[in-house]
Motif scaffolding. Structure first.
Motif, PDB file in Angstrom:
ATOM      1  N   VAL A  59     121.677 -17.643  72.530  1.00  0.00           N
ATOM      2  CA  VAL A  59     121.024 -16.707  71.739  1.00  0.00           C
ATOM      3  C   VAL A  59     119.660 -17.347  71.133  1.00  0.00           C
ATOM      4  O   VAL A  59     118.915 -16.554  70.489  1.00  0.00           O
ATOM      5  CB  VAL A  59     121.788 -15.795  70.835  1.00  0.00           C
ATOM      6  CG1 VAL A  59     122.686 -15.061  71.638  1.00  0.00           C
ATOM      7  CG2 VAL A  59     122.349 -16.283  69.709  1.00  0.00           C
ATOM      8  N   SER A  60     119.836 -18.498  70.666  1.00  0.00           N
ATOM      9  CA  SER A  60     118.613 -19.180  70.008  1.00  0.00           C
ATOM     10  C   SER A  60     117.667 -19.411  71.168  1.00  0.00           C
ATOM     11  O   SER A  60     118.074 -20.113  72.158  1.00  0.00           O
ATOM     12  CB  SER A  60     119.329 -20.393  69.456  1.00  0.00           C
ATOM     13  OG  SER A  60     119.552 -21.452  70.234  1.00  0.00           O
ATOM     14  N   PRO A  61     116.446 -19.672  70.456  1.00  0.00           N
ATOM     15  CA  PRO A  61     115.359 -20.170  71.166  1.00  0.00           C
ATOM     16  C   PRO A  61     115.598 -21.736  71.893  1.00  0.00           C
ATOM     17  O   PRO A  61     116.229 -22.459  71.125  1.00  0.00           O
ATOM     18  CB  PRO A  61     114.020 -20.326  70.519  1.00  0.00           C
ATOM     19  CG  PRO A  61     114.390 -19.047  69.227  1.00  0.00           C
ATOM     20  CD  PRO A  61     115.996 -19.174  69.248  1.00  0.00           C
ATOM     21  N   LEU A  62     115.001 -21.857  72.949  1.00  0.00           N
ATOM     22  CA  LEU A  62     115.222 -23.206  73.600  1.00  0.00           C
ATOM     23  C   LEU A  62     114.959 -24.397  72.640  1.00  0.00           C
ATOM     24  O   LEU A  62     115.795 -25.363  72.542  1.00  0.00           O
ATOM     25  CB  LEU A  62     114.634 -23.396  74.848  1.00  0.00           C
ATOM     26  CG  LEU A  62     114.960 -24.282  75.811  1.00  0.00           C
ATOM     27  CD1 LEU A  62     116.357 -24.123  76.068  1.00  0.00           C
ATOM     28  CD2 LEU A  62     114.243 -24.248  77.030  1.00  0.00           C
ATOM     29  N   ASP A  63     113.775 -24.315  71.787  1.00  0.00           N
ATOM     30  CA  ASP A  63     113.475 -25.445  71.088  1.00  0.00           C
ATOM     31  C   ASP A  63     114.419 -25.338  69.707  1.00  0.00           C
ATOM     32  O   ASP A  63     114.120 -26.136  68.657  1.00  0.00           O
ATOM     33  CB  ASP A  63     111.934 -25.131  70.701  1.00  0.00           C
ATOM     34  CG  ASP A  63     111.676 -24.171  70.319  1.00  0.00           C
ATOM     35  OD1 ASP A  63     112.281 -22.984  70.190  1.00  0.00           O
ATOM     36  OD2 ASP A  63     110.672 -24.060  69.420  1.00  0.00           O
ATOM     37  N   THR A  65     117.900 -25.002  69.844  1.00  0.00           N
ATOM     38  CA  THR A  65     119.246 -25.429  70.151  1.00  0.00           C
ATOM     39  C   THR A  65     119.789 -26.414  69.160  1.00  0.00           C
ATOM     40  O   THR A  65     121.168 -26.285  69.078  1.00  0.00           O
ATOM     41  CB  THR A  65     119.556 -25.623  71.667  1.00  0.00           C
ATOM     42  OG1 THR A  65     118.673 -27.024  72.012  1.00  0.00           O
ATOM     43  CG2 THR A  65     118.991 -24.720  72.701  1.00  0.00           C
ATOM     44  N   GLY A  66     119.239 -27.489  68.939  1.00  0.00           N
ATOM     45  CA  GLY A  66     119.706 -28.166  67.857  1.00  0.00           C
ATOM     46  C   GLY A  66     119.962 -27.894  66.651  1.00  0.00           C
ATOM     47  O   GLY A  66     121.214 -28.012  66.073  1.00  0.00           O
ATOM     48  N   LEU A  67     119.262 -26.947  66.159  1.00  0.00           N
ATOM     49  CA  LEU A  67     119.507 -26.403  64.893  1.00  0.00           C
ATOM     50  C   LEU A  67     120.585 -25.430  65.003  1.00  0.00           C
ATOM     51  O   LEU A  67     121.491 -25.131  63.880  1.00  0.00           O
ATOM     52  CB  LEU A  67     118.121 -25.396  64.392  1.00  0.00           C
ATOM     53  CG  LEU A  67     118.150 -24.748  63.123  1.00  0.00           C
ATOM     54  CD1 LEU A  67     118.306 -25.592  62.016  1.00  0.00           C
ATOM     55  CD2 LEU A  67     116.773 -24.126  63.105  1.00  0.00           C
ATOM     56  N   ALA A  68     120.816 -24.589  66.183  1.00  0.00           N
ATOM     57  CA  ALA A  68     121.805 -23.678  66.209  1.00  0.00           C
ATOM     58  C   ALA A  68     122.958 -24.430  66.179  1.00  0.00           C
ATOM     59  O   ALA A  68     123.911 -24.015  65.633  1.00  0.00           O
ATOM     60  CB  ALA A  68     121.679 -22.761  67.550  1.00  0.00           C
ATOM     61  N   THR A  69     122.959 -25.540  66.915  1.00  0.00           N
ATOM     62  CA  THR A  69     124.373 -26.257  67.026  1.00  0.00           C
ATOM     63  C   THR A  69     124.671 -26.670  65.635  1.00  0.00           C
ATOM     64  O   THR A  69     125.876 -26.692  65.116  1.00  0.00           O
ATOM     65  CB  THR A  69     124.291 -27.480  68.089  1.00  0.00           C
ATOM     66  OG1 THR A  69     123.905 -26.837  69.185  1.00  0.00           O
ATOM     67  CG2 THR A  69     125.414 -28.181  68.111  1.00  0.00           C
ATOM     68  N   SER A  70     123.541 -27.619  64.881  1.00  0.00           N
ATOM     69  CA  SER A  70     124.019 -28.089  63.685  1.00  0.00           C
ATOM     70  C   SER A  70     124.397 -26.764  62.612  1.00  0.00           C
ATOM     71  O   SER A  70     125.356 -27.096  61.877  1.00  0.00           O
ATOM     72  CB  SER A  70     122.878 -28.827  63.143  1.00  0.00           C
ATOM     73  OG  SER A  70     121.795 -28.183  62.752  1.00  0.00           O
TER      74      SER A  70
END
Length: 132
Positions: A59-63, A65-70
């Motif tokens: 559900v997070s924008p492609l750019d 994904t690192g922020l969503a994961t962390s």
């Protein structure tokens, strides 16, 4: 199953399985029952934790994904850190059996939280793609 039927098909049962495992943990009379509870707990918890991370990334924008994961892992670490302190105070006041009976309601409450945060959107998206 997640890819074929959508997240709701897998996550709702995993919450229920995890809640059942916690309820059974309050009751487990012997080591054999405890092994069965462990299997159920692994199935429920393992399923919803990995799929929750997948949803957070999807559900997070492609750019981002690192922020969503962390962010996902930071919040998981906070829960892992503070949860035992809270549960320890419950154990001190009521004992282990009561603590497991009380925390049975956490995954059940998570069903409502998941539905409000993502589940209803996933159901609508699933219906619209199945009609197309």
């Amino acid at each position: 199953m997640f890819d074929r039927f959508g997240p709701n098909y897998v996550l709702y049962p995993s919450f229920v399985i995890f809640a059942m495992a916690l309820a059974l943990m309050a009751w487990a009379p012997n080591g054999i029952a405890l092994l069965g509870v462990g299997a159920l707990m692994g199935l429920g918890y393992g399923t919803y934790m990995s799929l929750s991370q997948t949803i957070a990334i999807q559900v997070s924008p492609l750019d981002h994904t690192g922020l969503a994961t962390s962010t996902f892992f930071i919040l998981m670490d906070i829960g892992t850190g503070f949860g035992p302190s809270l549960l320890g105070s419950i154990v001190g006041a009521t004992g282990y059996q009561s603590m497991f009976a009380i925390v049975t309601f956490v995954p059940l409450a998570s069903i409502l939280f998941y539905y409000l945060a993502h589940g209803r959107k996933a159901a609508i998206a699933r219906r619209s793609t199945s009609r197309a």
